[in-house]
Motif scaffolding. Structure first.
Motif, PDB file in Angstrom:
ATOM      1  N   LYS A   1      12.898  38.505   8.842  1.00 16.49           N
ATOM      2  CA  LYS A   1      12.446  37.303   9.547  1.00 16.49           C
ATOM      3  C   LYS A   1      11.846  37.651  10.904  1.00 16.49           C
ATOM      4  N   SER A   2      12.486  38.554  11.624  1.00 16.14           N
ATOM      5  CA  SER A   2      11.942  38.974  12.921  1.00 16.14           C
ATOM      6  C   SER A   2      10.621  39.706  12.753  1.00 16.14           C
ATOM      7  N   ASP A   3      10.498  40.479  11.682  1.00 12.31           N
ATOM      8  CA  ASP A   3       9.252  41.193  11.453  1.00 12.31           C
ATOM      9  C   ASP A   3       8.119  40.226  11.142  1.00 12.31           C
ATOM     10  N   GLU A   4       8.393  39.171  10.422  1.00 12.49           N
ATOM     11  CA  GLU A   4       7.366  38.173  10.141  1.00 12.49           C
ATOM     12  C   GLU A   4       6.934  37.441  11.392  1.00 12.49           C
ATOM     13  N   GLN A   5       7.808  37.342  12.389  1.00 13.89           N
ATOM     14  CA  GLN A   5       7.470  36.693  13.652  1.00 13.89           C
ATOM     15  C   GLN A   5       6.815  37.636  14.657  1.00 13.89           C
ATOM     16  N   GLY A   6       6.537  38.886  14.261  1.00 11.36           N
ATOM     17  CA  GLY A   6       5.838  39.818  15.138  1.00 11.36           C
ATOM     18  C   GLY A   6       6.742  40.687  15.969  1.00 11.36           C
ATOM     19  N   ALA A   7       7.954  40.963  15.517  1.00 15.91           N
ATOM     20  CA  ALA A   7       8.882  41.766  16.322  1.00 15.91           C
ATOM     21  C   ALA A   7       8.513  43.246  16.303  1.00 15.91           C
ATOM     22  N   GLU A   8       8.020  43.758  15.169  1.00 20.63           N
ATOM     23  CA  GLU A   8       7.638  45.170  14.993  1.00 20.63           C
ATOM     24  C   GLU A   8       8.820  46.086  15.285  1.00 20.63           C
ATOM     25  N   LEU A   9       8.840  46.770  16.438  1.00 16.80           N
ATOM     26  CA  LEU A   9       9.928  47.710  16.728  1.00 16.80           C
ATOM     27  C   LEU A   9      11.275  47.007  16.826  1.00 16.80           C
ATOM     28  N   ALA A  10      11.284  45.772  17.320  1.00 12.75           N
ATOM     29  CA  ALA A  10      12.547  45.049  17.477  1.00 12.75           C
ATOM     30  C   ALA A  10      13.119  44.557  16.163  1.00 12.75           C
ATOM     31  N   ALA A  11      12.381  44.669  15.057  1.00 14.15           N
ATOM     32  CA  ALA A  11      12.909  44.240  13.761  1.00 14.15           C
ATOM     33  C   ALA A  11      13.937  45.200  13.207  1.00 14.15           C
ATOM     34  N   PHE A  12      14.041  46.410  13.772  1.00 12.14           N
ATOM     35  CA  PHE A  12      15.007  47.406  13.309  1.00 12.14           C
ATOM     36  C   PHE A  12      16.210  47.411  14.249  1.00 12.14           C
ATOM     37  N   GLN A  13      17.383  47.502  13.669  1.00 17.62           N
ATOM     38  CA  GLN A  13      18.631  47.564  14.429  1.00 17.62           C
ATOM     39  C   GLN A  13      19.322  48.887  14.100  1.00 17.62           C
ATOM     40  N   LEU A  14      19.315  49.781  15.079  1.00 15.91           N
ATOM     41  CA  LEU A  14      19.929  51.093  14.884  1.00 15.91           C
ATOM     42  C   LEU A  14      21.424  51.002  15.123  1.00 15.91           C
ATOM     43  N   GLU A  15      22.172  51.704  14.310  1.00 19.92           N
ATOM     44  CA  GLU A  15      23.623  51.695  14.454  1.00 19.92           C
ATOM     45  C   GLU A  15      24.159  53.082  14.128  1.00 19.92           C
ATOM     46  N   GLY A  16      25.242  53.441  14.815  1.00 14.43           N
ATOM     47  CA  GLY A  16      25.846  54.743  14.599  1.00 14.43           C
ATOM     48  C   GLY A  16      26.713  54.777  13.365  1.00 14.43           C
ATOM     49  N   LYS A  17      27.106  55.978  12.974  1.00 11.80           N
ATOM     50  CA  LYS A  17      27.911  56.133  11.768  1.00 11.80           C
ATOM     51  C   LYS A  17      29.293  55.526  11.946  1.00 11.80           C
ATOM     52  N   SER A  18      29.888  55.705  13.096  1.00 10.16           N
ATOM     53  CA  SER A  18      31.223  55.135  13.320  1.00 10.16           C
ATOM     54  C   SER A  18      31.186  53.625  13.313  1.00 10.16           C
ATOM     55  N   ALA A  19      30.085  53.035  13.833  1.00  6.77           N
ATOM     56  CA  ALA A  19      29.961  51.583  13.836  1.00  6.77           C
ATOM     57  C   ALA A  19      29.795  51.046  12.421  1.00  6.77           C
ATOM     58  N   ALA A  20      29.075  51.773  11.582  1.00  8.28           N
ATOM     59  CA  ALA A  20      28.889  51.310  10.205  1.00  8.28           C
ATOM     60  C   ALA A  20      30.181  51.386   9.416  1.00  8.28           C
ATOM     61  N   GLU A  21      31.004  52.386   9.691  1.00 10.38           N
ATOM     62  CA  GLU A  21      32.258  52.505   8.960  1.00 10.38           C
ATOM     63  C   GLU A  21      33.259  51.439   9.386  1.00 10.38           C
ATOM     64  N   ASN A  22      33.316  51.127  10.664  1.00 14.96           N
ATOM     65  CA  ASN A  22      34.280  50.152  11.164  1.00 14.96           C
ATOM     66  C   ASN A  22      33.778  48.725  11.099  1.00 14.96           C
ATOM     67  N   GLY A  23      32.486  48.522  10.940  1.00 20.69           N
ATOM     68  CA  GLY A  23      31.944  47.169  10.866  1.00 20.69           C
ATOM     69  C   GLY A  23      31.684  46.551  12.214  1.00 20.69           C
ATOM     70  N   GLU A  24      31.814  47.277  13.300  1.00 24.15           N
ATOM     71  CA  GLU A  24      31.557  46.757  14.641  1.00 24.15           C
ATOM     72  C   GLU A  24      30.210  47.310  15.079  1.00 24.15           C
ATOM     73  N   ASN A  25      29.211  46.448  15.118  1.00 23.48           N
ATOM     74  CA  ASN A  25      27.832  46.924  15.272  1.00 23.48           C
ATOM     75  C   ASN A  25      27.401  47.024  16.729  1.00 23.48           C
ATOM     76  N   ASP A  26      28.023  46.260  17.615  1.00 24.86           N
ATOM     77  CA  ASP A  26      27.530  46.209  18.980  1.00 24.86           C
ATOM     78  C   ASP A  26      28.244  47.187  19.905  1.00 24.86           C
ATOM     79  N   ASP A  27      29.552  47.028  20.008  1.00 25.82           N
ATOM     80  CA  ASP A  27      30.298  47.857  20.955  1.00 25.82           C
ATOM     81  C   ASP A  27      30.412  49.289  20.467  1.00 25.82           C
TER      82      ASP A  27
END
Length: 689
Positions: free
Chosen positions: A252-278
């Motif tokens: 949805k963000s990419d359709e609105q012209g976000a381009e680089l902001a359409a991707f959300q990078l996350e670390g491996k520890s964040a993906a395993e624990n489910g906590e994406n921000d902190d």
């Protein structure tokens, strides 16, 4: 008697094979043979003698190595090509029977899926090999990412190229691996350093592309291979810095012209624990903590001696080996094993290792303290990518270009720099009425879109590129809106001695002959201007005298004269025209007297100022002849010495030397033309001031 050798069993006839023979041997069609050669990296070869390599009476035009074709016999993709051929026959037979549903079912369920993973592993045994071959892949994928979708280029093809290129740009932003960039006619050149390998690629401008008459089947085959290659490279790069691949993509963000902001990078520890921000920030901090510590220590080594730097480097290497794997350490530091130099003799001086971390640290802090706003006319994506790759975290733009990803609006007070590409913007005009003053105090009056904001730096887009190539912040007043920009030079081309260099003053790079010619032209211009001023003064004096006689009560009577007589013939006839008999003796005496008066006045002025008397110089051709005549005897002897040495040279070397002299003379002529053009521009600008 020895055995007679058969024809075509040895030599070029055995080492080379024609294209038609290769197609028959592999039992595939010509388009499939081209695709297979592109995937495997097999290209036509040129034998020394086509007649000997060809087994027919007429020599063929395209040859391949026989061993390469023999190697293709064991390729698993051959079975896929044969399955596709069988499927095409089934679909054609179903369509011939008017069984459209069966044909669609065959195409959907029986289409073989080709994977090129094994080919990538075969062609690139190490990751460094893949990085070295990444230049053409990035240029091709960025080109297709900017093309419009047509019947030959499906939309899924373009979307895949856009996704892979944006993922690669995110890695460059996160690791600050970008080094240089250049604006050219073809597009924008970028150079990044990844694990000690310099990667250079070209990105076209985002104009309306018109697809020319090219074979998109061959280009599509290259793109199919390059997408697989870049997918492997992106996976290795992301995992080396502790990120999850592929990154999360917001459609949805990419359709609105976000381009680089359409991707959300996350670390491996964040993906395993489910906590994406902190946890993402914690994972990035843990991953880059060792690399940052090493960078700080390497930058502190500049003030120490060689022995202490060697000991510190050994200590850092031992710490990294015990904590993380050697491959991950090289990827995090950006240095490959081929770029590490080890001394054989332990008693010898230690060799300083290359430290790209210092360049990464400079790149990460170049635009870090600033907040940028991009105007609508400025190219948004290249500027956003460059600013973020060099440390800027706060980039805003107009909401009409795409609201997602924008940091702030144009009226935000936190903006320090605004990039505009339009004529000079005026300062806001002061209020004229008391009502406007009261409204301004309350903050109700809105700022006009074509006015500047006080306290904000306005610059043109070229400032960003020049700062990146220079490695430091340049003066923003040279890049103000409406200002004449400095020359934008390629960071990969260094001016050699004798060539034209726009960054060097003209007086430092011009030859002695050019300097003398320029002085002669200046003296001629000065003499012409003085003569014109003196002639104007004499005409004014004569007019004043004529006017004074009429004021005394006389009558203004126009003297009879011929119609062909011009204004110059009335009193300003040159002395060289004395042979012409149309001027009276009184006028000639008046002209001589005026000339003598001018010369006497020039002598008095020169004597009062303490300067030598400037006389009228000869013409440019005469001055050149005089300089040629005054050439010293040493130069003549040097030229004669060169001729004598050429006579002693062999014919081959003499021809080579003459070609070298000819090419150098052509380069000197081009440089002289550029310097002459610059001299005229500077002279015109000086007169305009």
């Amino acid at each position: 008697m020895g055995r007679i050798k058969e024809k075509g069993t040895s030599g070029n006839a055995k080492n080379y094979i024609t294209r038609s023979q290769a197609v028959r041997k592999l039992q595939i069609s010509l388009p499939d043979f081209r695709r297979l050669c592109i995937f495997k990296g097999i290209y036509p070869r040129e034998p020394r003698s086509k007649k000997r390599a060809s087994k027919s009476s007429t020599p063929s035009t395209t040859f391949y190595y026989s061993k390469d074709i023999q190697y293709l016999l064991h390729e698993p993709l051959l079975a896929k090509f044969r399955d596709q051929k069988a499927l095409a026959k089934k679909i054609a037979k179903a369509l011939g029977r008017n069984e459209v549903s069966d044909a669609a079912r065959f195409e959907k369920n029986l289409t073989p899926k080709m994977r090129l993973d094994h080919i990538i592993k075969e062609r690139y045994p190490t990751f460094v090999d893949a990085l070295r071959d990444l230049d053409d892949a990035l240029s091709m994928l960025f080109l297709f990412a900017n093309l419009p979708s047509t019947e030959n280029i499906p939309p899924k093809f373009i979307a895949k190229c856009q996704r892979l290129t944006l993922e690669f740009e995110h890695y460059l932003i996160r690791t600050n691996s970008l080094r240089k960039s250049f604006l050219s006619i073809k597009g924008i050149y970028y150079q990044a350093t990844i694990q000690g390998q310099d990667i250079l690629w070209l990105v076209p401008y985002r104009f309306v592309q018109r697809t020319a008459e090219v074979d998109f089947r061959i280009m599509g085959t290259f793109v199919e291979f390059y997408t697989t290659l870049l997918g492997f490279v992106n996976f290795r790069l992301y995992t080396s810095i502790g990120l999850v691949y592929p990154p999360r993509f917001d459609l949805k963000s990419d359709e609105q012209g976000a381009e680089l902001a359409a991707f959300q990078l996350e670390g491996k520890s964040a993906a395993e624990n489910g906590e994406n921000d902190d946890n993402e920030e914690m994972a990035d901090a843990e991953t880059n903590e060792k690399a940052q510590a090493e960078a700080d220590k390497l930058t502190a080594l500049a003030d120490e001696d060689i022995e202490s730097s060697a000991n510190t480097q050994q200590l850092l290497d031992s710490q990294l080996e015990t904590e993380i794997d050697s491959a991950d350490a090289e990827a995090a530091a950006g240095v490959s094993t081929l770029d590490k130099f080890s001394s054989i003799d332990p008693t010898a001086d230690s060799l300083l290792q290359p430290s790209p971390l210092a360049d990464a640290q400079v790149a990460s802090k170049l635009f870090e303290p600033f907040t940028f706003f991009l105007s609508r006319e400025a190219p948004r994506h290249p500027l956003e990518f460059l600013l973020k790759a060099f440390g800027c975290k706060r980039v805003g733009w107009d909401m009409s270009l795409g609201e997602p990803g924008a940091y702030c609006a144009e009226d935000d007070s936190r903006i320090t720099h605004q990039i505009v590409d339009r004529p000079d913007l005026p300062l806001p005009s002061p209020p004229t009425t008391d009502a406007e003053v009261d409204a301004d105090e309350e903050g109700v009056v809105a700022r006009k879109s074509n006015e500047r904001v006080p306290g904000r730096t306005y610059i043109q887009p070229q400032w960003v590129w020049d700062c990146i190539n220079a490695g430091q912040l340049l003066r923003p007043d040279l890049y103000a809106p409406g200002a004449t920009l400095p020359p934008h030079l390629s960071p990969w081309v260094k001016a050699r001695k004798g060539e034209y260099d726009p960054t060097v003053p003209l007086a430092e790079q011009q030859t002695a002959a050019e300097a003398e010619d320029a002085e002669d032209e200046d003296l001629e211009d000065v003499g012409d201007e003085e003569a014109e001023n003196e002639d104007d003064a004499i005409e004014a004096a004569l007019e004043e005298e004529a006017g004074g006689d009429s004021e005394d009560g006389g009558m203004d009577v126009e003297l009879a004269h011929s119609d062909d007589e011009s204004d110059e013939d009335k009193g300003n006839a040159p002395a060289d025209d004395a042979e012409w008999g149309g001027i009276s003796d009184a006028e000639e005496e008046l002209d001589d007297a005026a000339r003598q008066a001018r010369e006497h006045q020039a002598e008095l002025e020169a004597e009062a100022l303490g300067k030598p008397l400037v006389t009228k110089t000869p013409a440019k051709g005469e001055a050149k002849k005089l300089r040629d005549q005054k050439r010293s005897q040493a130069e003549k002897e040097a030229a004669e010495d060169v001729e004598r040495r050429k006579m002693m040279m062999p014919r081959r070397k003499r021809k080579m030397y003459e070609k070298m002299v000819y090419s150098n003379a052509r380069k000197d002529e081009e440089a002289e033309k550029l310097r002459e053009k610059r001299r005229k521009i500077e002279k015109k600008a000086a007169k305009g001031q």
